[in-house]
Design a protein around this motif. Sequence first.
Motif, mmCIF file in Angstrom:
data_model
loop_
_atom_site.group_PDB
_atom_site.id
_atom_site.type_symbol
_atom_site.label_atom_id
_atom_site.label_comp_id
_atom_site.label_asym_id
_atom_site.label_seq_id
_atom_site.Cartn_x
_atom_site.Cartn_y
_atom_site.Cartn_z
ATOM 1 N N THR A 396 0.825 -1.205 0.000
ATOM 2 C CA THR A 396 0.000 0.000 0.000
ATOM 3 C C THR A 396 0.860 1.256 0.000
ATOM 4 O O THR A 396 0.606 2.206 -0.775
ATOM 5 N N LEU A 397 1.879 1.296 0.842
ATOM 6 C CA LEU A 397 2.763 2.463 0.901
ATOM 7 C C LEU A 397 3.506 2.672 -0.408
ATOM 8 O O LEU A 397 3.676 3.813 -0.871
ATOM 9 N N GLU A 398 3.966 1.587 -1.021
ATOM 10 C CA GLU A 398 4.666 1.715 -2.305
ATOM 11 C C GLU A 398 3.739 2.276 -3.374
ATOM 12 O O GLU A 398 4.137 3.154 -4.168
ATOM 13 N N ALA A 399 2.500 1.769 -3.431
ATOM 14 C CA ALA A 399 1.550 2.268 -4.419
ATOM 15 C C ALA A 399 1.235 3.743 -4.173
ATOM 16 O O ALA A 399 1.141 4.541 -5.124
ATOM 17 N N GLN A 400 1.075 4.125 -2.905
ATOM 18 C CA GLN A 400 0.835 5.533 -2.575
ATOM 19 C C GLN A 400 2.005 6.415 -3.010
ATOM 20 O O GLN A 400 1.805 7.515 -3.533
ATOM 21 N N THR A 401 3.220 5.947 -2.769
ATOM 22 C CA THR A 401 4.405 6.724 -3.136
ATOM 23 C C THR A 401 4.422 7.013 -4.631
ATOM 24 O O THR A 401 4.707 8.144 -5.059
ATOM 25 N N LEU A 402 4.103 6.003 -5.438
ATOM 26 C CA LEU A 402 4.083 6.197 -6.885
ATOM 27 C C LEU A 402 2.951 7.130 -7.307
ATOM 28 O O LEU A 402 3.125 7.968 -8.204
ATOM 29 N N ALA A 403 1.795 6.982 -6.666
ATOM 30 C CA ALA A 403 0.671 7.852 -7.012
ATOM 31 C C ALA A 403 0.981 9.308 -6.676
ATOM 32 O O ALA A 403 0.679 10.214 -7.461
ATOM 33 N N ARG A 404 1.592 9.548 -5.522
ATOM 34 C CA ARG A 404 1.972 10.918 -5.155
ATOM 35 C C ARG A 404 2.953 11.495 -6.174
ATOM 36 O O ARG A 404 2.877 12.682 -6.518
ATOM 37 N N ALA A 405 3.878 10.667 -6.620
ATOM 38 C CA ALA A 405 4.867 11.140 -7.595
ATOM 39 C C ALA A 405 4.214 11.561 -8.899
ATOM 40 O O ALA A 405 4.764 12.386 -9.645
ATOM 41 N N CYS A 406 3.024 10.987 -9.167
ATOM 42 C CA CYS A 406 2.273 11.365 -10.368
ATOM 43 C C CYS A 406 1.244 12.450 -10.071
ATOM 44 O O CYS A 406 0.423 12.801 -10.936
#
Length: 446
Positions: A396-406
């Motif tokens: 979940t944290l990894e997916a959030q990190t990528l979404a924030r970067a976008c």
Amino acid sequence: MTDETQTQPYNPALRESATFGRDVIHEIQRAAETGIYDIRGWGAKRKVPHFDDLLFLGASMSRYPLEGYREKCETEVVLGTRHARKPVVISTPVTIAGMSFGALSAQAKEALGRGASEIGTSTTTGDGGMTPEERGQSSRLVYQYLPSRYGMNPDDLRKADAIEVVLGQGAKPGGGGMLLGQKISERVAGMRTLPQGIDQRSACRHPDWTGPDDLTIKIAELREITDWQVPIYVKIGATRTYYDVKLAVKAGADVIVLDGMQGGTAATQDVFIEHVGIPTMAAIPQATQALQEMGLHREVQLIVSGGIRNGADVAKAIALGADAVAIGTAALIALGDNHPRYADEYQKLGSAAGFYDDFQDGKCPAGISTQDPELSQRLDPVAAGKRLANYLRVLTLEAQTLARACGKSHLHHLEPEDLVALNVEAAAMARVPLAGTNWVPGQGGY
């Protein structure tokens, strides 16, 4: 490569065949000696286009990123909003796929429920019915309704938070499951109304289902049994995905579960695992297109499974149109499957930690894919559940990190526009541009 081949002196005159490699020669020799096809667990081992062939376009100048952990990126997903009075609300878009008691030990099923509940997501029963251990430790439990009807109990249907009608599985679309006799313990046999110790082969199709119209009747029947309270999922193996999704939605499904060919299995023919179905990444755009054309994308939710390993896979599946993902093999590894601590025992079984796929034999040293009471006692459901919960948090944290970067404030805001492909095959399957161009194969551009 085995130790034997590694120690052989290099001979430049020898050239291995790309068509008849050593693994192929070995399989021909095995088949010639035994006269039976190979059965194993796990999923496809061949390399096919997968999420690693896609990259995110993070924010730089033309896109504005979200700041670290100080700006929210929501992850909650609501499943079953179309018809159900009580949709399933999960705090992360990562769920646990259906894996049966029988294929897995009671301890493993309990651990899956504990881990999923700790972070607020759902788990799924699999074939063979509902165990008290799993129901008792699962805050959100999906009951699978399979062609075999093994363990099917209307009272258990009413205890479930959702019902998943299984029409196909990614590892074996068009085929039924297997549970060999060594795993048909007294308890498993009792739940499935089977003779103890005898091989069980599940049906490949529902006994009262021969087409979409019959599925419509079946979904209506399940809604009546549950008083329209819970969502009805329909699970399909990724093959003719576009048409299958449209037919399932027309039949009344609240949620589509789409399982790609990288999805695992407890036991089936190797030829099925490697040669039937299409890659997960190729199937998602077809399902998304079908839902969009029906005006129901995000209203009928799409759960994708088959080879999900990390938060990048989660984010990419969502960007291609999924609402959530389901993990099976990865969840078992998180519990402790194939762990190096059992290296010596895996070797005695003719395998190695990281390669063990003989789930059908019931000799799992980790106590996960077994019904042997001594082996299954090795798995501590509480400790294993904690490991699973930790893994789910990381995804979940990894997916959030990528979404924030976008620049996205919710994982569902990710979209194909955020992705590019590293090769032509991935670009064509995922329907996103080849990196460095705006060319999508079959859609023009340069």
